[in-house]
Design an enzyme around this catalytic site. Structure first.
Site, PDB file in Angstrom:
ATOM      1  N   ASP A   1     -12.465  85.033  40.827  1.00 56.65           N
ATOM      2  CA  ASP A   1     -13.101  85.265  39.532  1.00 56.65           C
ATOM      3  C   ASP A   1     -14.075  86.446  39.522  1.00 56.65           C
ATOM      4  O   ASP A   1     -14.780  86.661  38.531  1.00 56.65           O
ATOM      5  CB  ASP A   1     -13.793  83.988  39.013  1.00 56.65           C
ATOM      6  CG  ASP A   1     -14.555  83.241  40.085  1.00 56.65           C
ATOM      7  OD1 ASP A   1     -14.662  83.746  41.212  1.00 56.65           O
ATOM      8  OD2 ASP A   1     -15.052  82.141  39.774  1.00 56.65           O
TER       9      ASP A   1
ATOM     10  N   HIS B   1     -18.871  74.177  44.762  1.00 50.99           N
ATOM     11  CA  HIS B   1     -20.160  73.845  44.131  1.00 50.99           C
ATOM     12  C   HIS B   1     -20.566  72.382  44.369  1.00 50.99           C
ATOM     13  O   HIS B   1     -21.705  72.012  44.079  1.00 50.99           O
ATOM     14  CB  HIS B   1     -20.115  74.098  42.622  1.00 50.99           C
ATOM     15  CG  HIS B   1     -19.944  75.544  42.264  1.00 50.99           C
ATOM     16  ND1 HIS B   1     -20.775  76.524  42.764  1.00 50.99           N
ATOM     17  CD2 HIS B   1     -19.044  76.173  41.465  1.00 50.99           C
ATOM     18  CE1 HIS B   1     -20.389  77.705  42.280  1.00 50.99           C
ATOM     19  NE2 HIS B   1     -19.344  77.524  41.509  1.00 50.99           N
TER      20      HIS B   1
HETATM   21 ZN    ZN Z   1     -16.374  80.889  40.631  1.00 46.27          ZN
END
Ligand code: ZN
Length: 306
Positions: free
Chosen positions: A244, A126
């Site tokens: 995830d 990110h």
């Molecule tokens: Zn993630």
């Protein structure tokens, strides 16, 4: 195929509290599971050094790196971004994580190993050129990709991101450069809510519906990535390996199981199997349910190392 496994212990200094999901037990859980299974008994075990400034600056803005150094607290915690807390040891851990990935890249390029898995944290995908975001400070994958391109002279580098969250930072840094083909699957709509439109010349975004299963991902990946990757013939594949999307992981609402990560390991390993240059570097991103994370990482590694 010779497997390299890269990690380091000082990641535990990046500790932003027991209730934060991105905590040191993530890597400890993976290491424990791998030791118990015996999977790593023939693996080369690599360490790391701090990432060099020259490597950082291919991916990140110099002012941003200065800003990170200036904001790093001597004790306590600050927020580098609304959901990215930074403790006294965080930046050191981030430098070591990127250094681990660079070490793995160097070993791949020198044919010491053919497959590398980096169990590192904080994660990176990110982090944009000028922005910390989503638990990430330095974009480990983009730093390695730029070095592979600019120092090692590679012209075809595939970037695969199967974390449940879209790899906005990697796209921010590598978009529209034909040396990179970026394939990213993710739950949509969901964080980070940016860079998900197919408007970049070198990005295949593969959004997946909330509640969808591993079989939905497999069908989408085969339909949208396979031909493009085979045509691209990557000399190096760098994977943002987030775990995830597992059904037990409450960071999102996909329903994958460990067997889906095993499938991804085999699929990605086979894409370019007839090419001698088929090197693969996988880097840990998300994955917050410890049991699901450890089992999924193990099953992924077991299938991508062959
Ligand atoms: Zn993630």
């Amino acid at each position: 195929m010779k497997l390299g496994y890269y990690s380091y212990t000082t990641h535990i200094e990046h500790d932003v509290g027991d209730i934060h999901p991105e905590h040191p037990m993530r890597i400890i859980a993976i290491n424990h599971y791998l030791e118990q299974s015996g999977l790593m008994k023939d693996a080369y075990l690599g360490g790391c050094n701090h990432v060099a400034q020259v490597d950082l600056l291919r991916a990140h803005n110099a002012g941003y790196i200065d800003q990170l150094l200036a904001m790093s607290p001597a004790n306590g915690m600050i927020l580098a971004d609304e959901d990215t807390p930074m403790a006294a040891g965080s930046l050191n851990a981030a430098y070591q994580a990127a250094g681990c990935v660079i070490e793995a890249l160097n070993d791949l390029m020198q044919n010491k190993v053919q497959r590398a898995f980096c169990a590192v944290r904080p994660p990176g995908h990110h982090a944009e050129s000028k922005k910390a975001m989503g638990f990430c400070f330095l974009n480990n994958v983009a730093i390695a990709a730029k070095k592979a391109q600019q120092q090692y002279g590679l012209g075809r580098i595939a970037i695969i991101d199967f974390d449940v969250h879209q790899g906005n930072g990697t796209i921010d840094i590598l978009a529209d450069d034909p040396a990179f083909l970026i394939c990213s699957s993710f739950q949509h709509p969901s964080f980070p809510f940016s860079h998900w439109r197919n408007i970049y010349s070198n990005v295949i975004n593969t959004p997946l519906n909330e509640g969808s299963f591993g079989i939905d991902m497999r069908r989408a990946v085969e339909a949208q990535w396979l031909q493009q990757l085979q045509k691209f013939k990557p000399q190096l594949t760098i994977i943002s390996a987030g775990f995830d999307a597992h059904k037990k992981d409450h960071m999102a609402e996909l329903q994958w199981q460990a067997e889906d990560y095993a499938w991804l390991g085999g699929f990605l390993s086979d894409i370019n199997k007839d090419c001698k240059e088929n090197k693969i570097l996988a880097v840990l991103e998300g994955g917050y349910n410890l049991d699901a994370l450890a089992e999924s990482a193990h099953d992924f590694i077991a299938h991508f190392k062959d």
